[in-house]
Scaffold this active site. Sequence first.
Site, PDB file in Angstrom:
ATOM      1  N   ALA A  41       0.032  35.286  -6.770  1.00  0.00           N
ATOM      2  CA  ALA A  41       1.189  34.825  -7.296  1.00  0.00           C
ATOM      3  C   ALA A  41       1.856  35.639  -8.309  1.00  0.00           C
ATOM      4  O   ALA A  41       3.719  35.013  -8.198  1.00  0.00           O
ATOM      5  CB  ALA A  41       0.462  33.525  -8.304  1.00  0.00           C
ATOM      6  N   GLU A  42       1.245  36.475  -9.120  1.00  0.00           N
ATOM      7  CA  GLU A  42       2.353  37.291  -9.686  1.00  0.00           C
ATOM      8  C   GLU A  42       1.670  38.875  -9.376  1.00  0.00           C
ATOM      9  O   GLU A  42       0.172  39.289  -9.503  1.00  0.00           O
ATOM     10  CB  GLU A  42       2.753  36.825 -10.861  1.00  0.00           C
ATOM     11  CG  GLU A  42       4.009  36.242 -11.472  1.00  0.00           C
ATOM     12  CD  GLU A  42       4.334  34.867 -10.728  1.00  0.00           C
ATOM     13  OE1 GLU A  42       4.627  34.213 -10.619  1.00  0.00           O
ATOM     14  OE2 GLU A  42       2.660  34.019 -10.963  1.00  0.00           O
ATOM     15  N   THR A  43       2.496  39.571  -9.741  1.00  0.00           N
ATOM     16  CA  THR A  43       2.289  40.827  -9.749  1.00  0.00           C
ATOM     17  C   THR A  43       2.867  41.685 -10.885  1.00  0.00           C
ATOM     18  O   THR A  43       4.253  41.175 -10.576  1.00  0.00           O
ATOM     19  CB  THR A  43       2.823  41.473  -8.360  1.00  0.00           C
ATOM     20  OG1 THR A  43       1.588  41.755  -7.673  1.00  0.00           O
ATOM     21  CG2 THR A  43       2.708  44.097  -8.289  1.00  0.00           C
TER      22      THR A  43
END
Length: 256
Positions: A41-43
């Site tokens: 979903a996020e880095t």
Amino acid sequence: MYQVDAFAPEVFRGNPAAVCPLESWPEDARMQAIASENNLAETAFFAPEGDGYRLRWFTPELEIDLCGHATLASAHVLCRHLGYAGPEIRFHTRSGLLTVRRDGDRYVLDFPARAPAPVEPPPALIRALHGRVPRYCGRSRDYLAVLETEAEVRALQPDLEAVRQLDAIGLIVSAPGEHCDFVSRFFAPQAGVPEDPVTGSAHCTLVPYWGARLGQFELHAMQVSRRGGELWCTLSGDRVHMAGYAVTYLSGMILA
């Protein structure tokens, strides 16, 4: 790079985020390519700046303005793996200054409140809910659709193509909780995230809404995705404090 399961006390639960500590900033295109390769979903990427760190977040498709679980994961990496021992961590972001402090085994995030404004549900939102009209529809960065029961939220299989047509980052769906104050799920296919397991930024909208509806400032929340996650929230003026656990799943080196 570290991968951390945020808003959970054990691995394979909560929301996985990749965290890349930096000494200097690479090209934006390289960070976006890394985020796309990770396909989480996020880095998060952070580097020292002033009295803290500059922090940025990328989905597989784009850079976003606010992310709770990857901020929690970044704080966990600093404290657990990089020797940070200060009373709080200061992150400079596109959403202003965000701070994180330790509270026993949990991390407490200080984020901006984003109270929703009531709106008529757009046609795409009704299609996303397969014709169901929500009890309440609001808008901040994301749309918020409030249903009657936790069971409805858990059972929902939204029309993701309809969600993609909304003029927002994503859609929050929420209801009163059976064993907590409220439950939620979050869908953002337009950002490359069909369903986000646990979404701190969504609680910047959920906490003001449920705080006003329930008449309380302390709120226990659960995001009832397949992985699931738990948050202990406080509404403090125009800020939302969110506490949760984090645990490291892996660490490694990017070779590209």
